[in-house]
Every structure is written in C-alpha cells, then in structure tokens.
Scaffold this motif. Structure first.
Motif, mmCIF file in Angstrom:
data_model
loop_
_atom_site.group_PDB
_atom_site.id
_atom_site.type_symbol
_atom_site.label_atom_id
_atom_site.label_comp_id
_atom_site.label_asym_id
_atom_site.label_seq_id
_atom_site.Cartn_x
_atom_site.Cartn_y
_atom_site.Cartn_z
ATOM 1 N N GLU A 1 -11.512 8.918 -8.284
ATOM 2 C CA GLU A 1 -12.086 8.474 -9.551
ATOM 3 C C GLU A 1 -12.983 7.257 -9.377
ATOM 4 O O GLU A 1 -13.835 6.996 -10.219
ATOM 5 N N ALA A 2 -12.787 6.494 -8.316
ATOM 6 C CA ALA A 2 -13.493 5.230 -8.130
ATOM 7 C C ALA A 2 -14.995 5.435 -7.944
ATOM 8 O O ALA A 2 -15.450 6.478 -7.461
ATOM 9 N N GLU A 3 -15.739 4.393 -8.284
ATOM 10 C CA GLU A 3 -17.196 4.416 -8.164
ATOM 11 C C GLU A 3 -17.683 3.832 -6.845
ATOM 12 O O GLU A 3 -18.868 3.876 -6.557
ATOM 13 N N THR A 4 -16.762 3.253 -6.071
ATOM 14 C CA THR A 4 -17.145 2.638 -4.798
ATOM 15 C C THR A 4 -16.138 3.038 -3.716
ATOM 16 O O THR A 4 -15.012 3.460 -4.015
ATOM 17 N N VAL A 5 -16.550 2.875 -2.464
ATOM 18 C CA VAL A 5 -15.644 3.129 -1.354
ATOM 19 C C VAL A 5 -14.426 2.210 -1.442
ATOM 20 O O VAL A 5 -13.280 2.640 -1.254
ATOM 21 N N ARG A 6 -14.673 0.957 -1.739
ATOM 22 C CA ARG A 6 -13.564 0.004 -1.816
ATOM 23 C C ARG A 6 -12.582 0.382 -2.930
ATOM 24 O O ARG A 6 -11.363 0.292 -2.765
ATOM 25 N N GLY A 7 -13.112 0.818 -4.049
ATOM 26 C CA GLY A 7 -12.247 1.272 -5.133
ATOM 27 C C GLY A 7 -11.464 2.513 -4.760
ATOM 28 O O GLY A 7 -10.294 2.668 -5.125
ATOM 29 N N ALA A 8 -12.095 3.420 -4.010
ATOM 30 C CA ALA A 8 -11.413 4.637 -3.578
ATOM 31 C C ALA A 8 -10.292 4.320 -2.599
ATOM 32 O O ALA A 8 -9.232 4.951 -2.624
ATOM 33 N N VAL A 9 -10.524 3.321 -1.727
ATOM 34 C CA VAL A 9 -9.459 2.898 -0.815
ATOM 35 C C VAL A 9 -8.259 2.388 -1.614
ATOM 36 O O VAL A 9 -7.109 2.701 -1.303
ATOM 37 N N ARG A 10 -8.525 1.630 -2.645
ATOM 38 C CA ARG A 10 -7.420 1.120 -3.453
ATOM 39 C C ARG A 10 -6.648 2.270 -4.113
ATOM 40 O O ARG A 10 -5.427 2.221 -4.231
ATOM 41 N N GLU A 11 -7.351 3.298 -4.545
ATOM 42 C CA GLU A 11 -6.675 4.492 -5.066
ATOM 43 C C GLU A 11 -5.720 5.064 -4.023
ATOM 44 O O GLU A 11 -4.582 5.441 -4.328
ATOM 45 N N MET A 12 -6.191 5.151 -2.782
ATOM 46 C CA MET A 12 -5.365 5.707 -1.718
ATOM 47 C C MET A 12 -4.144 4.822 -1.436
ATOM 48 O O MET A 12 -3.050 5.324 -1.200
ATOM 49 N N VAL A 13 -4.344 3.515 -1.482
ATOM 50 C CA VAL A 13 -3.222 2.600 -1.244
ATOM 51 C C VAL A 13 -2.148 2.794 -2.310
ATOM 52 O O VAL A 13 -0.948 2.774 -2.011
ATOM 53 N N HIS A 14 -2.575 3.017 -3.534
ATOM 54 C CA HIS A 14 -1.599 3.226 -4.609
ATOM 55 C C HIS A 14 -0.851 4.555 -4.463
ATOM 56 O O HIS A 14 0.183 4.743 -5.110
ATOM 57 N N SER A 15 -1.351 5.442 -3.612
ATOM 58 C CA SER A 15 -0.639 6.707 -3.374
ATOM 59 C C SER A 15 0.442 6.566 -2.307
ATOM 60 O O SER A 15 1.226 7.490 -2.088
ATOM 61 N N LEU A 16 0.495 5.423 -1.643
ATOM 62 C CA LEU A 16 1.412 5.256 -0.512
ATOM 63 C C LEU A 16 2.894 5.393 -0.873
ATOM 64 O O LEU A 16 3.642 6.009 -0.107
ATOM 65 N N GLU B 1 14.517 -2.015 -16.043
ATOM 66 C CA GLU B 1 13.610 -2.083 -14.901
ATOM 67 C C GLU B 1 12.386 -2.926 -15.243
ATOM 68 O O GLU B 1 11.777 -2.750 -16.298
ATOM 69 N N THR B 2 12.050 -3.833 -14.336
ATOM 70 C CA THR B 2 10.926 -4.739 -14.526
ATOM 71 C C THR B 2 10.003 -4.669 -13.321
ATOM 72 O O THR B 2 10.461 -4.682 -12.175
ATOM 73 N N GLN B 3 8.703 -4.585 -13.579
ATOM 74 C CA GLN B 3 7.724 -4.622 -12.503
ATOM 75 C C GLN B 3 7.573 -6.069 -12.042
ATOM 76 O O GLN B 3 6.984 -6.896 -12.732
ATOM 77 N N VAL B 4 8.119 -6.374 -10.867
ATOM 78 C CA VAL B 4 8.110 -7.742 -10.354
ATOM 79 C C VAL B 4 6.884 -7.992 -9.484
ATOM 80 O O VAL B 4 6.320 -9.082 -9.486
ATOM 81 N N TRP B 5 6.489 -6.975 -8.720
ATOM 82 C CA TRP B 5 5.396 -7.155 -7.768
ATOM 83 C C TRP B 5 4.294 -6.135 -8.015
ATOM 84 O O TRP B 5 4.558 -4.955 -8.264
ATOM 85 N N THR B 6 3.062 -6.586 -7.956
ATOM 86 C CA THR B 6 1.901 -5.702 -7.972
ATOM 87 C C THR B 6 1.024 -6.041 -6.781
ATOM 88 O O THR B 6 1.055 -7.154 -6.256
ATOM 89 N N LEU B 7 0.245 -5.074 -6.364
ATOM 90 C CA LEU B 7 -0.582 -5.248 -5.180
ATOM 91 C C LEU B 7 -1.709 -6.242 -5.456
ATOM 92 O O LEU B 7 -2.398 -6.139 -6.471
ATOM 93 N N PRO B 8 -1.919 -7.225 -4.581
ATOM 94 C CA PRO B 8 -3.041 -8.166 -4.785
ATOM 95 C C PRO B 8 -4.383 -7.432 -4.808
ATOM 96 O O PRO B 8 -4.540 -6.371 -4.203
ATOM 97 N N ASP B 9 -5.338 -8.027 -5.506
ATOM 98 C CA ASP B 9 -6.675 -7.449 -5.590
ATOM 99 C C ASP B 9 -7.713 -8.540 -5.315
ATOM 100 O O ASP B 9 -8.430 -8.986 -6.206
ATOM 101 N N PRO B 10 -7.798 -8.981 -4.044
ATOM 102 C CA PRO B 10 -8.705 -10.090 -3.706
ATOM 103 C C PRO B 10 -10.166 -9.657 -3.738
ATOM 104 O O PRO B 10 -10.487 -8.471 -3.636
#
Length: 370
Positions: A247-262, A87-96
């Motif tokens: 765990e995130a220090e910012t709202v934007r970081g917390a949103v990214r945490e939630m996206v990773h839970s999808l 198994e290989t991780q081919v895709w990761t979520l962009p972080d613009p």
C-alpha cells in the motif's frame, strides 16, 4: 520458565520507559504477574480465550506452545496483559526520520551486527545456510556448521555449495524427498496450528533442516529471518508504489509494511523450529540491528540500479566475500523447491490447480489421515 528471552529487570525497565528496543532479541512471558510480548513478536505467547473463569479469578491460562491450551490466541506483539484480562499496547515500533549520512548509516549497522553477535546464546549452534547474504552473514557471526535443505536440483543447494566454498565453511546438504514432505506436513500443522499452503510451504524446509540439525546433536539453529523485512529484500518493496501487493507510496514505507508483518511470520517460524526440537537464533533481529535498520533511507534499501538490501550488503562485506554479499537468492520455499514439489504432490493426489486453494486442501487431507 516464566520469561522467554530477556530478563525480568530489563523487561520491567522497558515497561516503565516504554522502550520498545531495550537490547534484547525479543521477550515474552510473565513479569510481576502480567503477561508481556515484545514489539516484534520474536517470541510467541498464547492465552486461552476459553478460560473465562480463570481470568475472573485473577488467574491466567497461558503458554509459549499453543498446543498446551484449549483455545489458544496469540497475544499481540507489544502488549501487556494484566491478570484481569485487560490488554494494553505498551510498545510500538519507532519511526525515525531517514538518515542522510549513508556512510555513517552503514557503519552503525556494522556496529549493531557486532553487538548482536556478542549476545549469541550458549549451546551448540548450527546455521541454516542457503548461500545468500543473510544466511552467509549469520554463518560468519556464528561460526557453526552449516546446513542447506532442498531437492538435489534446487537453486538453494547449488548456491549454498558455491558460497560455502567461497567462505570455507562446513556444509551439510539435507536432501528433500516427497516422503519427507508427506510425513512432515501433519507435524508442522500440529506445531503451528496452520494449514494454509503458504505457511506450510515456508515451514517445510525450516522444519526438515531443523530435524536433521537436532538429530546431529545441535540445540540451536541460527537463521537469517528478518533481513528481507528490515532491509528491503522483497521484489514488491522494490517496485513500490507500483506493486499492488503493498500500500505504501515509497520503498521506505513498503519496508515498514513488511516489518509490521513480522510478528505473524516469526510465530510460525519459531513454532516450526521448536516443533523439530531446536531453538531458533536470529542475529539479524536483535534490537541493535532493528534500531540501526529503521532509519535507513530508501536508497540504502533499494538503490537506483534495483539492488535490494543495499545497506546490509555493504555492511556484510566486513564478514563475507563480495561475491556472496552481492548475491541474489530466492525465498526458501522456492529456492529449495519445497513449494513446487508440495504442489506436485497435491496434484498427484487429485487436488488440481483449477480447484480453490488446492494445496491447502491437500494439506488438510494429510492432517485428516493422521
């Protein structure tokens, strides 16, 4: 069917380029002899970990439905698995970087929503409608009959009625009952393989509204899944970094945490809906919408007044009345009262709150009776 979602050529290009958002609403399955699952896990895919002999022979036991395998394991989102089991991780979520032009960001989001609407599948689509901005926007895009599920005195039923009146849409109320909950719990566990209280509480209203939708002859159910994660819909996100649940220090970081839970959440939701014989449609999780959401700055996720999903509300005003676009709502398990009433049934059956995880114990007791 060897590929669920997308098409083989699009997935091949995504593998070659590493593009995680190639313009689909998710994909999973077999392409050129290898298994793949898209970056957000919008389509479930399972391999059989007990089938070592098949892997050794260059064959693979896999399925979209975990009940078809002896020892199913979910293939991680963003992964490609070759016939030898590697198994290989081919895709990761962009972080613009966050965008600085707020008006342009909202305009881009509107364009992405239109793009998503242009890719709705063929079939008879109904809408899971709770009266909040997410489901109201989906209802405006899909233009199908709307269904709300809940106990008669629930927040969601009242909110859906007032929003339906404001939008002029057709609404069917699916009233929950204790008998329906007790019947549905083992069926949900069978479909998802999960017995923990939270997963079952969330699945209950989805499953029971999907049952009614299927009985009425609809093949697809459009849902607002993903909006809270992508656009900052959770209270714990709005309170970052002061809420211990993130765990995130910012709202934007917390949103990214939630996206990773999808991936884990969507697997549960898709399996629940398919268990009720409808295919889910999630317009707000199309690649175009995800791509427009990721660069949103914190102020367009939660504004200074504490308004959550700010960008989505602004974008949605093109399709829904302001009164609906600005409305707050509860999570479906609470707004429908499914969570409260499952807890009540557990206590009536002797599983008291002083017991460890009493609702899960009750769920397991219902399954053991089957």
């Amino acid at each position: 069917m060897t590929l669920d979602g997308g098409d083989a050529e699009t997935v091949r290009r995504a593998i070659e380029t590493g593009d995680p958002l190639p313009g689909t609403d998710g994909f999973a399955g077999e392409v050129d002899g290898a298994l793949v699952r898209g970056v957000l896990g919008r389509r479930p895919l399972f391999v059989d970990d007990a089938d070592d002999e098949s892997v050794a022979n260059g064959e693979e036991s896999w399925a979209f439905d975990p009940t078809e395998l002896d020892s199913p394991r979910s293939l991680p989102a963003g992964t490609r698995r070759t016939p030898d089991g590697r198994e290989t991780q081919v895709w990761t979520l962009p972080d613009p970087e966050p965008t600085t032009n707020h008006d342009a960001a909202v305009a881009d989001l509107r364009t992405a929503i239109r793009e998503s609407a242009s890719h709705l599948p063929d079939g008879d689509i109904a809408v899971a409608f709770s009266g909040g901005v997410d489901s109201a926007l989906v209802a405006a895009l899909v233009d199908g009959p709307c269904y709300v599920v809940g106990f008669p005195d629930s927040h969601d039923v009242e909110a859906a009625r007032t929003a339906a009146d404001a939008m002029g849409v057709d609404l069917t109320v699916v009233e929950l009952t204790h008998d329906a909950i007790e019947r549905a719990v083992p069926e949900i566990v069978a479909a998802t393989g999960r017995t923990n209280a939270m997963d079952v509480q969330i699945s209950l209203p989805l499953y029971l509204v999907a049952e009614r939708v299927a009985a009425d002859g609809h093949t697809h159910l459009a849902v607002g899944q993903g909006a809270d994660e992508l656009f900052g819909g959770y209270a714990k996100v709005a309170k970052a970094p002061d809420d211990p649940r993130v765990e995130a220090e910012t709202v934007r970081g917390a949103v990214r945490e939630m996206v990773h839970s999808l991936p884990d959440q969507l697997e549960r939701d898709v399996l629940s809906l398919r268990g009720a014989s409808v295919e889910p449609v999630a317009p707000l999780l199309h690649d175009a919408v995800v791509e427009a959401a990721l660069p949103l700055p914190g102020e367009l996720l939660v504004d200074d007044a504490g308004t959550r999903k700010k960008a989505l509300r602004l974008a949605a005003r093109e399709w829904v009345p302001d009164s609906v676009a600005d409305r707050d709502k509860k999570a479906v398990q609470y707004g429908s009262l499914a969570s409260r009433e499952l807890d009540r049934l557990a206590r009536q059956a002797g599983y008291k709150r002083r017991m460890d995880d009493h609702v899960t114990q009750y769920v397991e007791s219902l399954v053991s009776e089957e």
